[in-house]
Design a protein around this motif. Structure first.
Motif, mmCIF file in Angstrom:
data_model
loop_
_atom_site.group_PDB
_atom_site.id
_atom_site.type_symbol
_atom_site.label_atom_id
_atom_site.label_comp_id
_atom_site.label_asym_id
_atom_site.label_seq_id
_atom_site.Cartn_x
_atom_site.Cartn_y
_atom_site.Cartn_z
ATOM 1 N N TRP A 246 0.829 -1.211 0.000
ATOM 2 C CA TRP A 246 0.000 0.000 0.000
ATOM 3 C C TRP A 246 0.864 1.263 0.000
ATOM 4 C CZ3 TRP A 246 0.249 3.567 3.944
ATOM 5 C CH2 TRP A 246 0.842 3.149 5.145
ATOM 6 N N GLN A 247 2.018 1.203 0.659
ATOM 7 C CA GLN A 247 2.921 2.352 0.623
ATOM 8 C C GLN A 247 3.530 2.528 -0.768
ATOM 9 O OE1 GLN A 247 5.890 2.421 3.690
ATOM 10 N NE2 GLN A 247 4.415 2.197 5.368
ATOM 11 N N GLN A 248 3.894 1.402 -1.397
ATOM 12 C CA GLN A 248 4.419 1.472 -2.762
ATOM 13 C C GLN A 248 3.381 2.074 -3.714
ATOM 14 O OE1 GLN A 248 6.388 -2.102 -4.289
ATOM 15 N NE2 GLN A 248 6.525 -2.914 -2.204
ATOM 16 N N TYR A 249 2.118 1.664 -3.522
ATOM 17 C CA TYR A 249 1.052 2.163 -4.397
ATOM 18 C C TYR A 249 0.858 3.668 -4.230
ATOM 19 C CZ TYR A 249 -3.681 3.247 -5.945
ATOM 20 O OH TYR A 249 -4.775 3.835 -6.524
ATOM 21 N N LEU A 250 0.767 4.138 -2.985
ATOM 22 C CA LEU A 250 0.570 5.565 -2.755
ATOM 23 C C LEU A 250 1.751 6.374 -3.271
ATOM 24 C CD1 LEU A 250 -1.005 5.578 0.827
ATOM 25 C CD2 LEU A 250 -2.158 5.874 -1.374
ATOM 26 N N GLN A 251 2.964 5.856 -3.094
ATOM 27 C CA GLN A 251 4.146 6.549 -3.594
ATOM 28 C C GLN A 251 4.148 6.601 -5.111
ATOM 29 O OE1 GLN A 251 6.632 8.116 -1.673
ATOM 30 N NE2 GLN A 251 7.171 8.915 -3.700
ATOM 31 N N TYR A 252 3.779 5.479 -5.734
ATOM 32 C CA TYR A 252 3.742 5.442 -7.199
ATOM 33 C C TYR A 252 2.670 6.388 -7.734
ATOM 34 C CZ TYR A 252 3.670 3.631 -11.963
ATOM 35 O OH TYR A 252 3.740 3.519 -13.328
ATOM 36 N N LEU A 253 1.506 6.416 -7.082
ATOM 37 C CA LEU A 253 0.435 7.314 -7.503
ATOM 38 C C LEU A 253 0.871 8.767 -7.375
ATOM 39 C CD1 LEU A 253 -2.498 6.982 -8.496
ATOM 40 C CD2 LEU A 253 -3.249 7.325 -6.148
ATOM 41 N N TRP A 254 1.557 9.091 -6.302
ATOM 42 C CA TRP A 254 2.056 10.456 -6.107
ATOM 43 C C TRP A 254 3.081 10.809 -7.185
ATOM 44 C CZ3 TRP A 254 0.952 14.759 -3.535
ATOM 45 C CH2 TRP A 254 1.947 15.722 -3.382
ATOM 46 N N ASN A 255 3.960 9.865 -7.490
ATOM 47 C CA ASN A 255 4.966 10.129 -8.518
ATOM 48 C C ASN A 255 4.332 10.331 -9.896
ATOM 49 O OD1 ASN A 255 6.971 9.874 -6.597
ATOM 50 N ND2 ASN A 255 7.402 7.722 -7.076
#
Length: 304
Positions: free
Chosen positions: A59-68
């Protein structure tokens, strides 16, 4: 018109979020790892996972990827010397865009012309031949057409270059391979619309006023029959985008389609996801432009 555009853009943004989310989580469930090199030790793999943020919860990877992604950052390639994915795609995007636009323009214009000829010669030998050709164009996949063109026009007859990209002659074969299915769809659809339009009441009224068949076609039938064809441009653009990956591979074209195909065996997830997002954006922009053009040609679309 402004309300209509805002609604279409909102739908586009929601669709893009769905594409980003699905592409991210599909990569998570894919078997294997991008670091399958037997020379890498467990400690080295752990360092690389930490470097790319793969050691964090999903979930952290997903939120970071979405932000990027919101900031235009599509990540870093695992296999291409840590190159930014956005840079890799931008270097190839112009090639794929040129190929797709050429194929779409050639296919639509040729389809409109042949469809009109077929409609004006309804049920005679000209119409029958054109109907057979359009059926074949729809039935045969673009990569099969590309292989046939490559075999005959490239290998056997030597008329056109076999592969590569740079000169106009090198764009002809791949453009034809992608344009023929588009041409076939437009031909059949425009023929049907023309025949239906020519049997409407206002066309009968125009005939009663003494207008010739050519005048009726030029003033009334062509434009009204073309409006439904515009709605096909979005799906046809999708077919071109999905078919261009194999076509670029067959003709050794340095586009994002070829890059996408080569990134799958190496499990270069950022490149796969980035290319998918770019494909989705190109498709949605094509559909949005189609909707805008259709709304100008037929104002009833805006009312709906």
């Amino acid at each position: 018109m402004t309300k209509y555009l805002l609604k279409r853009i909102a739908i586009l943004l929601v669709t893009l979020w769905v594409v980003v989310t699905l592409s991210f989580f599909l990569m998570q469930v894919m078997p294997g790892s991008p670091f399958n090199n037997p020379k890498l030790t467990n400690d080295m793999i752990a360092v690389m996972n930490k470097q790319y943020g793969l050691d964090k919860p999903v979930w952290q990877q997903y939120l970071q990827y979405l932000w990027n992604v919101l900031h235009g950052d599509l990540g870093t390639s695992y296999q291409s010397a840590n190159q930014p994915v956005s840079m890799m795609i931008s270097q190839r995007l112009a090639v794929s865009a040129q190929l797709g636009i050429q194929a779409l323009v050639v296919g639509v214009l040729a389809g409109l012309f042949v469809g009109a000829v077929s409609a004006r010669n309804k049920n005679n030998w000209i119409d029958n031949i054109l109907s057979v050709l359009s059926t074949l164009g729809i039935s045969v996949p673009s990569f099969i057409i590309g292989l046939l063109l490559l075999d005959y026009l490239g290998f056997k007859w030597g008329v056109l270059p076999l592969s590569g990209w740079g000169s106009f002659s090198q764009t002809i074969l791949p453009t034809l391979a992608l344009a023929i299915p588009v041409f076939a769809q437009v031909t059949r659809f425009f023929r049907s619309e023309m025949i239906e339009t020519m049997n409407t009441d206002y066309i009968q009224l125009a005939r009663a006023k003494g207008l010739t068949t050519r005048q009726i076609s030029n003033r009334h039938a062509y434009r009204n029959s073309m409006i439904p064809v515009l709605t096909l441009i979005g799906p046809m653009a999708a077919n071109i985008l999905t078919g261009s990956a194999l076509i670029e591979q067959i003709f050794s074209i340095p586009g994002i389609g070829q890059q996408f195909v080569t990134s799958i065996p190496t499990k270069d997830y950022p490149v796969i996801m980035g290319t998918t997002i770019v494909y989705a954006v190109m498709l949605m922009v094509a559909i949005l432009l189609t909707d805008i053009i259709t709304s100008f040609v037929d104002p009833r679309v805006r009312l709906k």
